[in-house]
Design an enzyme around this catalytic site. Structure first.
Site, mmCIF file in Angstrom:
data_model
loop_
_atom_site.group_PDB
_atom_site.id
_atom_site.type_symbol
_atom_site.label_atom_id
_atom_site.label_comp_id
_atom_site.label_asym_id
_atom_site.label_seq_id
_atom_site.Cartn_x
_atom_site.Cartn_y
_atom_site.Cartn_z
ATOM 1 N N SER A 1 6.297 -3.107 33.742
ATOM 2 C CA SER A 1 7.508 -3.529 33.043
ATOM 3 C C SER A 1 7.709 -2.717 31.777
ATOM 4 C CB SER A 1 7.440 -5.009 32.680
ATOM 5 O OG SER A 1 8.597 -5.390 31.953
ATOM 6 N N GLY B 1 8.918 7.098 38.043
ATOM 7 C CA GLY B 1 7.797 7.936 38.453
ATOM 8 C C GLY B 1 7.604 9.126 37.531
ATOM 9 N N ASN C 1 7.019 14.065 46.085
ATOM 10 C CA ASN C 1 8.220 13.313 46.428
ATOM 11 C C ASN C 1 8.624 13.691 47.850
ATOM 12 O OD1 ASN C 1 10.442 11.557 44.990
ATOM 13 N ND2 ASN C 1 11.537 12.979 46.330
ATOM 14 N N GLU D 1 12.597 -13.221 32.364
ATOM 15 C CA GLU D 1 13.565 -12.255 31.835
ATOM 16 C C GLU D 1 14.999 -12.675 32.189
ATOM 17 O OE1 GLU D 1 14.757 -7.906 33.420
ATOM 18 O OE2 GLU D 1 12.657 -8.099 32.824
ATOM 19 N N HIS E 1 7.370 -12.744 35.390
ATOM 20 C CA HIS E 1 7.880 -12.047 34.194
ATOM 21 C C HIS E 1 9.376 -11.803 34.347
ATOM 22 C CE1 HIS E 1 9.283 -8.228 32.463
ATOM 23 N NE2 HIS E 1 8.450 -8.422 31.458
ATOM 24 N N ASN E 2 9.786 -11.278 35.510
ATOM 25 C CA ASN E 2 11.196 -10.971 35.725
ATOM 26 C C ASN E 2 12.042 -12.238 35.785
ATOM 27 O OD1 ASN E 2 10.156 -8.389 35.962
ATOM 28 N ND2 ASN E 2 11.447 -7.850 37.684
ATOM 29 N N LYS F 1 18.504 -7.438 41.265
ATOM 30 C CA LYS F 1 17.701 -6.737 42.270
ATOM 31 C C LYS F 1 16.823 -7.676 43.091
ATOM 32 C CE LYS F 1 17.594 -2.102 40.322
ATOM 33 N NZ LYS F 1 16.747 -0.964 39.894
ATOM 34 N N GLY G 1 10.914 -0.637 31.713
ATOM 35 C CA GLY G 1 11.993 0.291 31.967
ATOM 36 C C GLY G 1 11.548 1.729 31.783
ATOM 37 N N LEU H 1 9.537 10.538 42.496
ATOM 38 C CA LEU H 1 9.974 11.208 41.271
ATOM 39 C C LEU H 1 11.366 10.764 40.840
ATOM 40 C CD1 LEU H 1 8.602 14.817 41.840
ATOM 41 C CD2 LEU H 1 7.659 13.006 40.415
ATOM 42 N N ALA H 2 11.615 9.462 40.958
ATOM 43 C CA ALA H 2 12.776 8.896 40.271
ATOM 44 C C ALA H 2 12.377 8.748 38.807
ATOM 45 C CB ALA H 2 13.169 7.571 40.899
ATOM 46 N N LYS I 1 4.198 -10.222 37.761
ATOM 47 C CA LYS I 1 5.365 -9.403 37.430
ATOM 48 C C LYS I 1 6.654 -10.094 37.874
ATOM 49 C CE LYS I 1 7.774 -5.727 36.224
ATOM 50 N NZ LYS I 1 9.023 -5.736 36.999
ATOM 51 N N ARG J 1 24.500 -15.468 37.574
ATOM 52 C CA ARG J 1 24.860 -14.120 38.035
ATOM 53 C C ARG J 1 25.693 -14.204 39.312
ATOM 54 N NH1 ARG J 1 20.049 -9.755 36.738
ATOM 55 N NH2 ARG J 1 19.306 -10.703 34.790
#
Length: 485
Positions: A130, A16, A34, A192, A188-189, A263, A132, A12-13, A185, A290
């Site tokens: 994806s 979620g 959670n 990105e 994809h990142n 990340k 956000g 439940l962040a 995914k 970065r």
């Protein structure tokens, strides 16, 4: 008897919570759990109040609250936390029950988990999500892959909560076996990362190169977003550049420290490119950019000692802005071309049989790299599913040809002014390298054969025949074995 829940969500962040609210808004009854049980109560008394939700205070209660086959999606930190959750859940489940990892797990981990859980009769899916927090709430792009037997039970829910493209199609489609969903995914990142750095380089050329203020650059990005560069990342860049800090009245972007975080998915993509032998220099350079940004103190200390050009822009600014728009679009095409090259190679390596047109389709809305030209990418792969490289599709060939002069002028300006543009430079080098009929790898192979007897192929002999030269006259005829890493 109270109706059982259609699906359970663990974690439940913010992602979620938003996925749960999205599912509930589409008519599904959702069970929530959670590890820190207080979060369940807090959620149900706030954002989840009055919703068709089931609060669970143990995994046993979660499992008991679900319709069969049980569908449980977890939004927890990748790595050990996922394995611990699986180990705790698996003994509570029955054959045919489905586990869905919606986090950014390594595709290698997903592949192993699929195989291990299949032995227990459980169906495992790695679903890249994806978009956000806003995407999770209103409609993300979802990339599920794993045990295909799970798809009929998941399809109604995942496609209902996914973003919808202009033609109404859900931005969610089955990707393929084992870790393919998380692989897509990850790529994809990686794209990105390249897109974001490319935009940042355009911003620096305008701010540092042309001396423009943030409020003057903002309308440029807003204008670009009305044409070929129309995309989520260009749109939010315009929004960011127009935002003023309430405390100082200055552009907020000017007050942010120039050190970027990450990340890991961009790094993973770069590593996989090296493992599979696929050239994805824009993604790799974006990761390195970065890393370089992170050594802020070193850069500040180095400034007085490392000289460079101090050139004032003397050209026609509006003309340069138009050239920069073409250069950024050309570089963007090259970045996606590299991403799809990586998908193509991985698909052949793992036997995934990926559908590149479908992948482009599900990226059209909801995800961070959504952009107008993804529809054109879809058309390119629908016309030629075996397209070797996106740059070879007729539309993209024409765009790249038309951008040539502007692209090279922008690079000349950047180099002349000492403005670092690693991703923009990598895009042009990639383009020039891919169109080069003869690269200097002949000399490289000669060097390898000279010092290590690694052999080489000849242009006047069939491919697959290898030769060794005694370059110094002192070596023997023994050659090293031929292999590629």
């Amino acid at each position: 008897m109270e109706k059982l829940a259609d699906i359970g969500v663990v974690g439940l962040a913010v992602m979620g919570e938003n996925l749960i609210l999205n599912m509930e808004s589409k008519g599904f009854r959702v069970a929530c759990y959670n590890r820190t049980v207080d979060k369940v109560d807090a959620f149900l008394s706030s954002r989840g109040q009055g919703k068709n939700l089931v609060g669970c205070r143990s995994l046993e209660e979660l499992v008991a609250s679900l319709e069969r086959p049980r569908r449980i999606m977890f939004m927890v930190r990748a790595g050990a936390a996922v394995d611990q959750l699986i180990d705790a859940l698996a003994p509570l489940l029955e054959p045919g029950d489905i586990l869905v990892d919606g986090g950014n797990s390594s595709y290698h981990d997903t592949t192993h988990r699929c195989a291990d859980l299949e032995k227990q009769g459980l169906l495992y899916v790695g679903a890249g999500v994806s978009g956000g927090e806003e995407g999770a709430l209103h409609g993300p792009s979802i990339m599920p892959g794993g045990n295909a037997a799970a798809w009929p039970a998941l399809q109604p829910i995942l496609q209902a909560i996914a973003a919808k493209a202009v033609d109404g199609a859900p931005c969610c489609e089955w990707i393929g076996a084992d870790g393919s969903g998380h692989f897509v995914k990850m790529v994809h990142n990686g794209i990105e990362y390249g897109d974001m750095q490319l935009i940042c380089e355009a911003y620096q050329l305008l701010s540092q190169g042309l001396g423009m203020a943030a409020e003057d650059i903002q309308p440029i990005f807003a204008d670009w977003n009305t044409r070929e560069l129309d995309s989520y990342l260009i749109q939010i860049t315009a929004d960011i550049l127009g935002h003023m800090d309430a405390e100082t009245g200055k552009p907020t972007v000017d007050l942010i420290l120039d050190t970027a975080g990450q990340k890991g998915t961009g790094k993973w993509t770069s590593q996989v490119g090296l493992e599979l032998g696929v050239a994805i220099p824009q993604i790799a350079e974006a990761v390195f950019a970065r890393c370089l940004s992170a050594v802020k103190e070193e850069r500040v200390a180095a400034k007085p000692y490392l000289s460079g050009p101090e050139v004032t822009f003397a050209g026609d600014a509006p003309v340069f802005v138009n050239q920069l728009e073409k250069a950024v679009y050309a570089a963007k095409i090259c970045s996606y071309a590299q991403g799809f090259q990586l998908l193509r190679t991985a698909s052949m390596e793992h036997g995934w049989n990926l559908n590149y047109g479908d992948i482009a389709k599900i990226w059209r809305e909801g995800c961070i790299i959504r952009a107008r030209f993804l529809g054109t990418i879809t058309e390119a792969y629908e016309t030629d599913p075996k397209l070797a490289n996106l740059m070879l599709a007729p539309y993209f060939r024409e765009v790249l040809a038309g951008a040539q002069a502007a692209w090279r002028t922008v690079m000349t300006t950047a180099v002349g002014q000492g403005v670092p543009v690693p991703v923009l430079a990598a895009s042009l080098s990639y383009y020039d390298g891919y169109r080069c009929e003869r690269l200097p790898a002949n000399l490289l192979q000669a060097q390898r054969d000279y010092f290590g007897a690694h052999t080489y192929e000849r242009i006047d002999r069939p491919r697959g025949e290898f030769f060794h030269t005694n370059w110094t006259g002192k070596g023997g005829k023994t050659a090293s074995s031929t292999y590629s890493v």
